[in-house]
Design an enzyme around this catalytic site. Sequence first.
Site, PDB file in Angstrom:
ATOM      1  N   SER A  38       9.610   2.259  -2.075  1.00 53.15           N
ATOM      2  CA  SER A  38       8.310   2.802  -2.492  1.00 53.15           C
ATOM      3  C   SER A  38       8.147   4.287  -2.192  1.00 53.15           C
ATOM      4  CB  SER A  38       7.169   2.039  -1.827  1.00 53.15           C
ATOM      5  OG  SER A  38       7.286   2.147  -0.419  1.00 53.15           O
ATOM      6  N   ASP A 328      -1.931   5.789   2.484  1.00 48.03           N
ATOM      7  CA  ASP A 328      -2.335   4.453   2.924  1.00 48.03           C
ATOM      8  C   ASP A 328      -1.663   4.207   4.273  1.00 48.03           C
ATOM      9  OD1 ASP A 328       0.300   3.730   2.374  1.00 48.03           O
ATOM     10  OD2 ASP A 328      -0.169   2.672   0.526  1.00 48.03           O
ATOM     11  N   HIS A 331       2.372   4.985   3.429  1.00 54.11           N
ATOM     12  CA  HIS A 331       2.938   6.017   2.541  1.00 54.11           C
ATOM     13  C   HIS A 331       2.282   7.379   2.713  1.00 54.11           C
ATOM     14  CE1 HIS A 331       3.587   2.031   0.618  1.00 54.11           C
ATOM     15  NE2 HIS A 331       4.815   2.524   0.550  1.00 54.11           N
TER      16      HIS A 331
END
Length: 353
Positions: A38, A328, A331
């Site tokens: 991610s 978040d 990340h």
Amino acid sequence: MGMGMASIIIPWIFFIQILAITSISEAKVSAIIVFGDSSVDSGNNNYIPTIAKCNFEPYGRDFPGGIPTGRFCNGRLPPDFISEAFGLKPVIPAYLDPHFSISDFATGVCFASAATGYDNATADILKVIPLWKEVEYYKEYQKKLRAYLGDRKANKVISDALYVISIGTNDFVENYYALPRRKSQFTVQQYEDFIIRIAENFVRQIYSLGARKLSLTGLPPMGCLPVERTTNLEDPLNCLEERNKVALEFNGKLKATVAKLNKNLPGLKVFFADPYELLLELITKPSQYGFDVVDEGCCGTGLLETGILCNRHTPLTCPDADKFVFWDSIHPSQRTNKIISDQLVPLLKQLFL
């Protein structure tokens, strides 16, 4: 030196400078090709059945057009910034996105999948794309590229591309520390070695497929991710130093592996991109970089929210993500991604241009 002599030499100096400039622009990076998790996934998970998705608001609110693309960020990711810095497009498309075709992918493509790892068992947890499957997609991409450009041009794109690889955090955060299976099989040092072997085999595999210019990212100070602080029961809301130590240890091993590969594989150049020190500096000296908050993400409470827990109904999301190191609970924010990329790009240009 007489005037006559100077007037001969000076044009020559200019001529040599022009030659130097043109040879630099000749040795161009043809495309940015991305493997990983991610930290670099530009939306492949939107097209597979997994809960590891973020193609909804407030993700993407600072992305061009304010669109949630499936990037785990409020905006762009490092490969997007790197691509732009090399004079290519400002956003890298996801390979599984049906809105793009081989003409888009010829200058940049992303095979990454959020929540994946080097270890196949990591990808199994949330049913995402394992690394071996990312390589299968890359082989398929090569076929399409050859059909589109012809063999000679396609081979040049493949060998002149910069391969950005960012993966490994989930093997520890989501797998080793979170679930019993790998812990019962390996000590943490043995697990590091297990992952390093997979990383080495991966590099050898894409090398055998024609990749020559690689940027391989190490682990961040994973004990300082907001989600890790939240679960730090012994020292609430502080970094889990033990996990940072593992990240450093792993990075040392990865760096040694990169040196070995550079020595043993003719024509290969791998740059070891180490995000550890810079991220730790942003976290420990935030005001020097214009950040206010380091211990929680911008989305929601910032303590646990990521993916589906960070959505437009989540209360308390911050108005300005630029003040936060993290978007978040896992990340980095777009601004952090930009700072990291800005430090990385000159080093990549030095090696690959």
